[in-house]
Design a protein around this motif. Sequence first.
Motif, mmCIF file in Angstrom:
data_model
loop_
_atom_site.group_PDB
_atom_site.id
_atom_site.type_symbol
_atom_site.label_atom_id
_atom_site.label_comp_id
_atom_site.label_asym_id
_atom_site.label_seq_id
_atom_site.Cartn_x
_atom_site.Cartn_y
_atom_site.Cartn_z
ATOM 1 N N UNK A 199 21.261 3.317 7.580
ATOM 2 C CA UNK A 199 19.862 3.252 7.135
ATOM 3 C C UNK A 199 19.115 4.523 7.521
ATOM 4 N N UNK A 200 18.403 5.105 6.571
ATOM 5 C CA UNK A 200 17.672 6.344 6.790
ATOM 6 C C UNK A 200 16.213 6.073 7.145
ATOM 7 N N UNK A 201 15.609 7.024 7.870
ATOM 8 C CA UNK A 201 14.226 6.861 8.289
ATOM 9 C C UNK A 201 13.228 7.033 7.152
ATOM 10 N N UNK A 202 13.509 7.954 6.214
ATOM 11 C CA UNK A 202 12.468 8.357 5.264
ATOM 12 C C UNK A 202 11.925 7.209 4.415
ATOM 13 N N UNK A 203 12.755 6.327 3.847
ATOM 14 C CA UNK A 203 12.171 5.216 3.076
ATOM 15 C C UNK A 203 11.253 4.344 3.932
ATOM 16 N N UNK A 204 11.643 4.115 5.185
ATOM 17 C CA UNK A 204 10.801 3.328 6.088
ATOM 18 C C UNK A 204 9.523 4.086 6.407
ATOM 19 N N UNK A 205 9.645 5.380 6.693
ATOM 20 C CA UNK A 205 8.484 6.205 7.008
ATOM 21 C C UNK A 205 7.458 6.161 5.885
ATOM 22 N N UNK A 206 7.918 6.245 4.651
ATOM 23 C CA UNK A 206 6.985 6.321 3.521
ATOM 24 C C UNK A 206 6.291 4.989 3.247
ATOM 25 N N UNK A 207 6.714 3.921 3.929
ATOM 26 C CA UNK A 207 6.019 2.638 3.801
ATOM 27 C C UNK A 207 4.989 2.425 4.907
ATOM 28 N N UNK A 208 4.920 3.389 5.847
ATOM 29 C CA UNK A 208 3.908 3.282 6.899
ATOM 30 C C UNK A 208 2.567 3.808 6.379
ATOM 31 N N UNK A 209 1.516 3.500 7.125
ATOM 32 C CA UNK A 209 0.176 3.973 6.735
ATOM 33 C C UNK A 209 0.159 5.496 6.667
ATOM 34 N N UNK A 210 0.630 6.150 7.703
ATOM 35 C CA UNK A 210 0.623 7.613 7.717
ATOM 36 C C UNK A 210 1.548 8.180 6.656
ATOM 37 N N UNK A 211 2.728 7.595 6.493
ATOM 38 C CA UNK A 211 3.705 8.121 5.549
ATOM 39 C C UNK A 211 3.233 8.106 4.120
ATOM 40 N N UNK A 212 2.268 7.231 3.805
ATOM 41 C CA UNK A 212 1.726 7.170 2.452
ATOM 42 C C UNK A 212 0.590 8.135 2.198
ATOM 43 N N UNK A 213 0.222 8.942 3.206
ATOM 44 C CA UNK A 213 -0.886 9.910 3.085
ATOM 45 C C UNK A 213 -2.133 9.245 2.499
ATOM 46 N N UNK A 214 -2.672 8.256 3.185
ATOM 47 C CA UNK A 214 -3.805 7.487 2.651
ATOM 48 C C UNK A 214 -5.101 8.293 2.607
ATOM 49 N N UNK A 215 -6.072 7.758 1.884
ATOM 50 C CA UNK A 215 -7.395 8.374 1.874
ATOM 51 C C UNK A 215 -7.897 8.451 3.320
ATOM 52 N N UNK A 216 -8.325 9.618 3.771
ATOM 53 C CA UNK A 216 -8.686 9.776 5.187
ATOM 54 C C UNK A 216 -9.824 8.881 5.641
ATOM 55 N N UNK A 217 -10.696 8.483 4.715
ATOM 56 C CA UNK A 217 -11.811 7.631 5.113
ATOM 57 C C UNK A 217 -11.384 6.189 5.377
#
Length: 314
Positions: free
Chosen positions: A157-175
């Motif tokens: 299992x790789x980290x990147x798919x899991x990372x991209x499901x986190x809040x930070x990994x999705x690069x959310x709207x900063x506000x």
Amino acid sequence: MTALDVGGIRDVAAAAFAWLSAHREDFALGEDALTADGQVDATWKPLGELAQTCASVRAHSPPWDPLHACAADLLRFAWQQTGRGELFRHLQRLEPFATYPLEVYSVFASAGLRHPGYEAAAATTARTRGWRLTEQDPTRRLGVLKAERRSGIHRPEQDDPTLRRTWLGGLPEPWTFERSSGYALTHVVFHLTDWGRDPEGVPADLAAYLAHWLPPWLDTCLDAGMWDLGCELLVVASSLPDPPDPATLQDAWTRIARAQLDSGALPQQAAFQEDAAADTEPGFLHCYHSTLMAAFAAAQTVTCLSREAEGVPG
């Protein structure tokens, strides 16, 4: 930053470690640590966080540094509390599919403190479908994967798919940043950088995003007197390939230093100080984590500034 400024940050770390040393028995595991109804958040969690902070500071500081010696001493204490790893094997029998024993154990393993018997038992459980299919939020899953690797368990299992499901990994709207997302993003960075050991572990797009938005988020948290989260963000700041500018760090550390009590303890947030007399220290559970984070963040910041001054990357 000047040497005097760095000295002030070191003072925060030294005072925090003095408090931690004086309160080491509050981190000790009680009889309920191995009971079915034991309070994990009041037993294993504080001890694991003490171990993580001390393992990180020990790794980042030279042997001649007094902070290194203090961190190493407390790490030995924490390891002894686990029966030098034997209690993890007992936990494995009691709760074979609980992840927190492996998460705590992995901290010691990363510092070279290992228990082969527990690792063998944990590896057996980790091969089951039940373990692999345990439902976890993405940030926790990322942490479990890192804990497995620290403990000698490797899976495809790789980290990147899991990372991209986190809040930070999705690069959310900063506000959309708030307390819960703040704690989530700090732990994502902790996992990616192995708690500050590898600044290059943060992908370039996340590093650029944090370089832009971390300073205003940090300022917002400190304005609100959220000392605990503020210190976690300072750990993140000093773990990135390009840390914030010196003025941002100086302002943040000035505010943290003012909030730190004479005892060296740092309350979780300003509200605890406002609700108590000026000379009253909050209870252990209301200041141990923020004090740990103050010690960690200060030591990590000093290391970061030293590397910058020497022109050492990362």
